[in-house]
Write an enzyme that holds these catalytic residues in place. Structure first.
Site, PDB file in Angstrom:
ATOM      1  N   HIS A 120       1.387   3.965   1.866  1.00 21.57           N
ATOM      2  CA  HIS A 120       1.925   4.764   2.977  1.00 21.57           C
ATOM      3  C   HIS A 120       3.450   4.905   2.879  1.00 21.57           C
ATOM      4  CE1 HIS A 120      -1.843   4.139   5.694  1.00 21.57           C
ATOM      5  NE2 HIS A 120      -1.961   5.178   4.891  1.00 21.57           N
TER       6      HIS A 120
ATOM      7  N   HIS B 153       0.841  -1.205   0.000  1.00 18.08           N
ATOM      8  CA  HIS B 153       0.000   0.000   0.000  1.00 18.08           C
ATOM      9  C   HIS B 153       0.871   1.248   0.000  1.00 18.08           C
ATOM     10  CE1 HIS B 153       0.825  -0.519   4.276  1.00 18.08           C
ATOM     11  NE2 HIS B 153       0.307   0.664   4.552  1.00 18.08           N
TER      12      HIS B 153
ATOM     13  N   HIS C 129      -7.457  -0.409   5.790  1.00 17.54           N
ATOM     14  CA  HIS C 129      -6.374   0.455   6.266  1.00 17.54           C
ATOM     15  C   HIS C 129      -6.130   1.556   5.228  1.00 17.54           C
ATOM     16  CE1 HIS C 129      -2.584   1.544   8.195  1.00 17.54           C
ATOM     17  NE2 HIS C 129      -1.953   1.368   7.052  1.00 17.54           N
TER      18      HIS C 129
ATOM     19  N   HIS D 164       4.497  -4.592  10.442  1.00 18.73           N
ATOM     20  CA  HIS D 164       5.033  -3.972  11.664  1.00 18.73           C
ATOM     21  C   HIS D 164       5.193  -4.951  12.823  1.00 18.73           C
ATOM     22  CE1 HIS D 164       4.675   0.312  10.432  1.00 18.73           C
ATOM     23  NE2 HIS D 164       3.678  -0.139   9.695  1.00 18.73           N
TER      24      HIS D 164
ATOM     25  N   ASP E   5      -0.309  -3.867   6.239  1.00 17.81           N
ATOM     26  CA  ASP E   5      -0.898  -3.291   7.450  1.00 17.81           C
ATOM     27  C   ASP E   5      -2.371  -3.684   7.584  1.00 17.81           C
ATOM     28  OD1 ASP E   5       1.564  -2.181   7.859  1.00 17.81           O
ATOM     29  OD2 ASP E   5       0.919  -0.088   7.695  1.00 17.81           O
TER      30      ASP E   5
ATOM     31  N   ASP F 228       5.871   4.846   4.922  1.00 17.28           N
ATOM     32  CA  ASP F 228       6.765   3.892   5.588  1.00 17.28           C
ATOM     33  C   ASP F 228       6.775   2.522   4.913  1.00 17.28           C
ATOM     34  OD1 ASP F 228       4.113   3.580   6.576  1.00 17.28           O
ATOM     35  OD2 ASP F 228       4.871   2.455   8.296  1.00 17.28           O
ATOM     36  N   HIS F 229       6.120   2.410   3.765  1.00 18.16           N
ATOM     37  CA  HIS F 229       6.194   1.172   2.976  1.00 18.16           C
ATOM     38  C   HIS F 229       6.800   1.410   1.593  1.00 18.16           C
ATOM     39  CE1 HIS F 229       3.752  -1.358   5.757  1.00 18.16           C
ATOM     40  NE2 HIS F 229       3.487  -0.139   6.214  1.00 18.16           N
TER      41      HIS F 229
END
Ligand SMILES: [Zn+2]
Length: 258
Positions: free
Chosen positions: A59, A57, A115, A173, A134, A61-62
């Site tokens: 975001h 996805h 999410h 995570h 996530d 942090d990915h």
């Protein structure tokens, strides 16, 4: 079963990126790139040549390591069609239920919105592994940021139905210990959960990851996969309610849990 080699790399505090290597075809994938340096040094250590970058996805942090890893390796970037505009450098879009093959690795994309609206999970049947980003965490699930609560419940049910019990599950995570505290607050008599929580505490005390997990233990211990269990519904004061309503109650309580 075809042989695979897997390396799970912690980065950015509580994120993971995972390398999957298929020696027979010399295909190497990375799933999500929170940090380019972490990905490149793991590749350097293993000696594997990256061929594909799979994104769950959009975001930051990915995906924030994607441009640098793409520039260093030339690997092909693959991700959800529904988030194509938000993933820089995306070259190949995948849609729900799409089955494709990268080198010698068969992959199935499973759309799991909630999410984010376009989030995709990846199932690699020959390796017996899945990447749930996530959406599904060990003993938890992602925050419902873009989608609706009932949509997230449908996504978790889809994973429960599609992934065999023996599937090894990699998540985005390392949230398991905090998830365990919440899970025990709503399901304190669940023996499988108590055993998993104890194992998680022991792993964290030694600085070891609690992931990957597997579908069998998540189905037994993760309250977010068990919203249709009458005992859990009763435990949150919603005996007889629709599972989606029970899930919504669980997720909302988790949002405020300290
Ligand atoms: Zn996310």
């Amino acid at each position: 079963m075809t042989a695979f080699e897997i390396r799970q790399v912690p980065c950015l505090g509580d994120n993971y990126l995972v390398l999957v290597h298929h020696p027979e075809s010399t295909t190497t994938l990375v799933v999500d790139v929170p940090d380019a340096d972490a990905a490149l040094s793991a590749l350097n250590e293993t000696g594997w040549t990256l061929t594909h970058i799979l994104i769950t996805h959009h975001h930051a942090d990915h995906i924030q390591g994607v441009p640098a890893v793409k520039a260093a390796t030339g690997a092909t970037v693959i991700g959800p069609a529904a988030e194509a505009a938000r993933i820089p450098g995306l070259e190949r879009e995948v849609a729900d239920g799409e089955k494709f093959e990268l080198g010698g690795i068969r992959i199935e994309a499973i759309s799991t919105p909630g999410h984010t609206l376009g989030q995709v999970s990846y199932y690699l049947p020959d390796a017996g592994i899945a990447f749930t980003g996530d959406t599904l965490f060990s003993l938890g699930c992602g925050r419902v940021i873009e989608g609706r609560l009932d949509q997230m419940w449908a996504s978790l049910l889809k994973l429960r139905q599609r992934l065999p019990a023996a599937t090894t599950v990699y998540c985005g995570h390392e949230y398991t210990q905090a998830n365990a505290r919440f899970a025990l607050s709503v399901d304190p008599r669940n023996a499988a959960l108590k055993a998993r929580a104890a194992a998680v505490d022991a792993a964290r005390a030694e600085g070891r990851p609690t992931l990957p997990t597997d579908m069998a233990s998540e189905c037994a211990a993760n309250p977010f996969l068990r919203a249709d269990d009458p005992a859990l519904a009763a435990a949150v004061g919603l005996g007889g309610a629709e599972p989606a309503r029970v899930f919504a109650e669980l997720r909302t309580r988790k949002d405020h849990f300290r």
